[in-house]
Design an enzyme around this catalytic site. Structure first.
Site, short mmCIF file in Angstrom:
data_model
loop_
_atom_site.label_atom_id
_atom_site.label_comp_id
_atom_site.label_asym_id
_atom_site.label_seq_id
_atom_site.Cartn_x
_atom_site.Cartn_y
_atom_site.Cartn_z
N LYS A 82 0.86 -1.19 0.00
CA LYS A 82 0.00 0.00 0.00
C LYS A 82 0.89 1.23 0.00
CE LYS A 82 -4.00 1.58 2.78
NZ LYS A 82 -4.87 1.20 3.91
N SER A 158 -9.57 0.75 2.97
CA SER A 158 -8.76 1.65 2.17
C SER A 158 -7.62 0.96 1.43
CB SER A 158 -8.18 2.75 3.07
OG SER A 158 -7.32 2.20 4.04
N SER A 182 -9.69 -1.76 7.02
CA SER A 182 -9.10 -1.53 5.70
C SER A 182 -8.31 -2.70 5.13
CB SER A 182 -8.23 -0.28 5.72
OG SER A 182 -9.04 0.86 5.85
#
Lengths: 467, 67
Positions: A82, A158, A182
């Site tokens: 990420k 996310s 997330s």
């Protein structure tokens, strides 16, 4: 025609590492296969915001120059992170346009260093909701990450890029973060396995914080063994993260295949049933049946805990960005900007009280775990909604779609429990939905054992999407 | 909280923390502050005692070891 490396890439990380250690395939070959797969598919998915091809090739060449018997458990396995993880030479975007102008990171995050030290090869950085404040990865600056199983739908967030890259077969394992869901929400919507470890288990040093009180890091994979291998390689205390526990490594690999004999498993009712759609409840029933879970337990404070997590997140997240909110609010993600602005205005009493409710809830749940080893709950109320969806109808109640995808994950991360999200297919015509396997603090081993048993029984699996 | 109370709190707190609110953002901020107020009601309704301490625990920082 598929090369041996591209066939390996579509399989598991543990098989890749075995093949590279056996000299059947090179790390460079795997690296090229991953770069080719990303090039061929990412135009449709938008999982990556940066591909570190030069760095990856250099790392793979260095690995190939080492003796085959070097102690490298993840040798040659491509992975990605990420884009809130520091990657030396790249600005740490955290999904934000604002961060693109900042200096590049000088060094890799702790977890990236640990994985590369174990032989894995970083190939890039992945899309996310801005500053991790979202559950859909509909990022206005960098574009939405599309669900590989239906590109018209969201990937979840996310850590949407992290789940989508694994589901798309671009890499076998990725890393993401989970503050309120997330890791578990995108795992559910993209049909992959995800592990949110106990709060404080894995070091967050060298990552962009969202809410330090609640932030966790963890892996995504298409098999439970891969989750376990990466998780084990990342464990260890780290003085650079004040929340990281001073705790010895507790490897899960050795007990992964020991089955569920003797484990007491129950289903979470109450909030976790009321706020779940019919497909989510059907997925839990299927997992419960396989694990022999007939009892249902309730956490009376679950709804209040979700509210506590909401307030802590809102206030702490906003405080971190207050100067930019004052001076350049229009550079923020329009989908979360007004939430950030409001969070800067909350009375201290609300937030301090939320932290006390959180502790009370943790004690309540600890008592529950005296009588049960694992608890089951849906990971999301529904399957992946179409991109742009504004509302969800959950059992006749119409709720705003983006925050509501985390309704069932927030109470669990609020008190830092370890969770393995497992993908269930067949309760929707074409799409997966995830189930949370929740354990007491520091018992990742039990959640992963149950996940491995479900995978072995064919109840859960994570196929590469047809693209 | 009523709509008027929410608007008053938003304006007062924005001034206090020196956070200018553009007209284009104001409606969204009011909506999210109202949502936070609903969450606060749920949190404030939980009875707590003296021993219910905060989950935010400070960890003392040791000095670096001498070289």
């Amino acid at each position: 025609m598929s090369s041996p490396a591209s066939l390996l890439l579509a399989g598991s990380a543990t098989e890749i590492a075995r093949a590279v250690r056996a000299g059947e395939c090179s790390a460079s070959g795997l690296c090229e296969a991953a770069l080719e797969r990303i090039e061929a598919t990412d135009g449709r998915i938008n999982a990556f915001t940066a591909v570190t091809a030069e760095r990856a090739r250099a790392r793979a060449r260095a690995l190939d120059a080492l003796p085959l018997d070097a102690a490298l458990p993840l040798r040659g396995v491509p992975f990605a992170v990420k884009n809130l993880f520091d990657v030396a030479g790249l600005p740490t975007l955290a999904g934000a346009k604002i961060e693109a102008d900042r200096s590049a990171a000088a060094a890799d995050a702790t977890l990236v260093r640990r994985l590369e030290a174990a032989g894995a090869v970083l190939v890039g950085a992945l899309n996310m909701d801005e500053y991790a404040y979202g559950f859909t990865t509909e990022n206005t600056h960098y574009g939405p990450t599309r669900n590989p199983h239906d590109p018209a739908r969201v990937s979840g967030g996310s850590s949407g890029g992290s789940a989508a890259a694994v589901a798309a077969g671009q890499v076998p394992v990725t890393l993401g973060s989970d503050t309120n869901g997330s890791i578990r929400v995108p795992s559910s919507l993209c049909g992959v396995f995800g592990l949110k470890p106990t709060f404080g288990r894995l070091s967050r040093a060298g990552t962009y914080p969202f809410v330090a009180s609640l932030d966790h890091l963890g892996p995504f994979a298409r098999s439970v063994a891969d989750l376990a291998a990466f998780y084990d390689a990342m464990q260890g205390a780290d003085a650079l993260d004040p929340a990281c526990a001073q705790r010895r490594d507790e490897p899960v690999g050795p007990t992964l295949a020991t089955g569920i004999g003797g484990l007491r498993v129950a289903t979470l009712g109450g909030w976790f049933e009321t706020m779940a759609g019919p497909q989510a409840r059907a997925a839990v029933r299927r997992v419960a049946e396989s694990l022999g879970a007939s009892a249902t337990v309730e956490w009376p404070l679950a709804r209040a805990a979700r509210a506590a997590a909401f307030l802590i997140t809102n206030a702490e997240g906003a405080s971190l960005h207050l100067e930019d909110l004052r001076t350049r609010p229009d550079d923020f993600e329009p989908l979360s900007r007004d939430r950030f602005l409001a969070g800067a205005l909350l009375p201290a009493h609300w937030v301090l009280r939320a932290q006390r409710v959180r502790q009370r809830f943790a004690r309540e749940v600890a008592e529950c775990f005296a009588h049960v080893d694992l608890l089951l709950a849906p990971a999301t109320p529904v399957v992946a909604p179409p991109i742009g969806t504004e509302t969800l109808d959950i059992n006749g109640v119409v709720l705003p779609a983006r925050p509501s995808l985390g309704l069932l994950t927030q109470p669990v991360s609020c008190i830092g429990l370890p969770v393995c999200a497992v993908p269930v297919w067949g309760v929707h015509e074409t799409l997966p939905i995830g189930v949370q396997i929740i354990a007491a603090p520091w018992r990742e081993d039990l959640a992963l054992r149950a996940a491995a048993a479900l995978e072995a029984a064919g109840v859960c699996h994570a196929p590469v999407a047809r693209l | 909280m009523t709509e008027e109370e929410i608007a008053a709190a938003v304006d007062a707190n924005a001034a206090l923390v020196r956070l200018p609110l553009a007209d284009a953002h104001r409606a969204g901020v009011l909506r999210y502050f109202a949502l936070a107020a609903e969450m606060a009601e749920l949190v404030l309704a939980v009875p707590l005692g003296r021993d219910d301490e905060s989950a935010a625990v400070f960890r003392p920082v040791a000095p670096p070891e001498a070289p």
